[in-house]
Scaffold this motif. Structure first.
Motif, PDB file in Angstrom:
ATOM      1  N   PHE A 286     -29.080  56.260  59.222  1.00  0.00           N
ATOM      2  CA  PHE A 286     -29.087  56.065  60.635  1.00  0.00           C
ATOM      3  C   PHE A 286     -30.388  55.458  61.157  1.00  0.00           C
ATOM      4  N   ARG A 287     -31.337  56.112  60.852  1.00  0.00           N
ATOM      5  CA  ARG A 287     -32.705  55.711  61.236  1.00  0.00           C
ATOM      6  C   ARG A 287     -32.908  54.184  60.733  1.00  0.00           C
ATOM      7  N   LYS A 288     -32.545  53.875  59.627  1.00  0.00           N
ATOM      8  CA  LYS A 288     -33.010  52.607  58.973  1.00  0.00           C
ATOM      9  C   LYS A 288     -32.024  51.527  60.003  1.00  0.00           C
TER      10      LYS A 288
ATOM     11  N   SER B  63     -26.264  64.894  56.307  1.00  0.00           N
ATOM     12  CA  SER B  63     -27.085  65.146  55.553  1.00  0.00           C
ATOM     13  C   SER B  63     -28.410  64.292  55.909  1.00  0.00           C
ATOM     14  N   GLU B  64     -29.597  64.602  55.354  1.00  0.00           N
ATOM     15  CA  GLU B  64     -30.754  63.900  55.399  1.00  0.00           C
ATOM     16  C   GLU B  64     -30.711  62.459  55.042  1.00  0.00           C
ATOM     17  N   GLU B  65     -30.061  62.450  53.908  1.00  0.00           N
ATOM     18  CA  GLU B  65     -29.630  61.046  53.391  1.00  0.00           C
ATOM     19  C   GLU B  65     -29.137  60.249  54.355  1.00  0.00           C
ATOM     20  N   THR B  66     -27.879  60.692  55.102  1.00  0.00           N
ATOM     21  CA  THR B  66     -27.310  59.872  56.139  1.00  0.00           C
ATOM     22  C   THR B  66     -28.213  59.637  57.359  1.00  0.00           C
TER      23      THR B  66
END
Length: 144
Positions: A135-137, A128-131
């Protein structure tokens, strides 16, 4: 059925629908990503090259390219190279970025590169975009 059971059933159905939707986009994403890669590397994307890289027949590639044309992601003419439309290029770039993020995240967790590359092929289409934001964070904290 009680309200709680209905809620649980609805949530489960939504999750399964998301997976089904991801499966439908998976093939398109793989194709446009590979077409973009071939164009970047060799200047063109041909049916025979796609078939070779994907381990499928030329007929399978031709059928998929026809579907991608109907979806507005690629253009091609018989016996000619395949080109991405603007929409196809956008999808290819997003797919490539998502793939690279998943690979780097897995490697940051200690997964070796060949395994991370292989695992990313499945994960990238279903995350998902949330996941991805998580990952980016995580990756930003790791760099900092």
């Amino acid at each position: 059925m009680t309200a709680d059971k209905e809620t649980v059933a609805k949530l489960r159905a939504e999750r399964f629908q998301r997976v089904r939707d991801a499966h439908q986009m998976e093939l398109a994403e793989d194709y446009v990503e590979l077409i973009a890669e071939l164009i970047d590397r060799t200047g063109e994307a041909r049916v025979v090259d796609l078939a070779s890289y994907l381990g499928v027949t030329n007929a399978t590639v031709n059928n998929t390219i026809a579907r991608l044309q109907r979806a507005g992601l690629v253009t091609s003419k018989p016996y000619r190279s395949i080109f991405l439309t603007e929409e196809g290029q956008t999808l290819a770039e997003a797919s490539r970025e998502r793939h690279e993020l998943v690979v780097h995240f897995l490697m940051a967790l200690g997964v070796d590169e060949p395994t991370a590359e292989s695992d990313a092929e499945g994960i990238e289409h279903h995350v998902s975009e949330e996941t991805l934001q998580a990952f980016r964070k995580f990756m930003a904290k790791k760099k900092g």
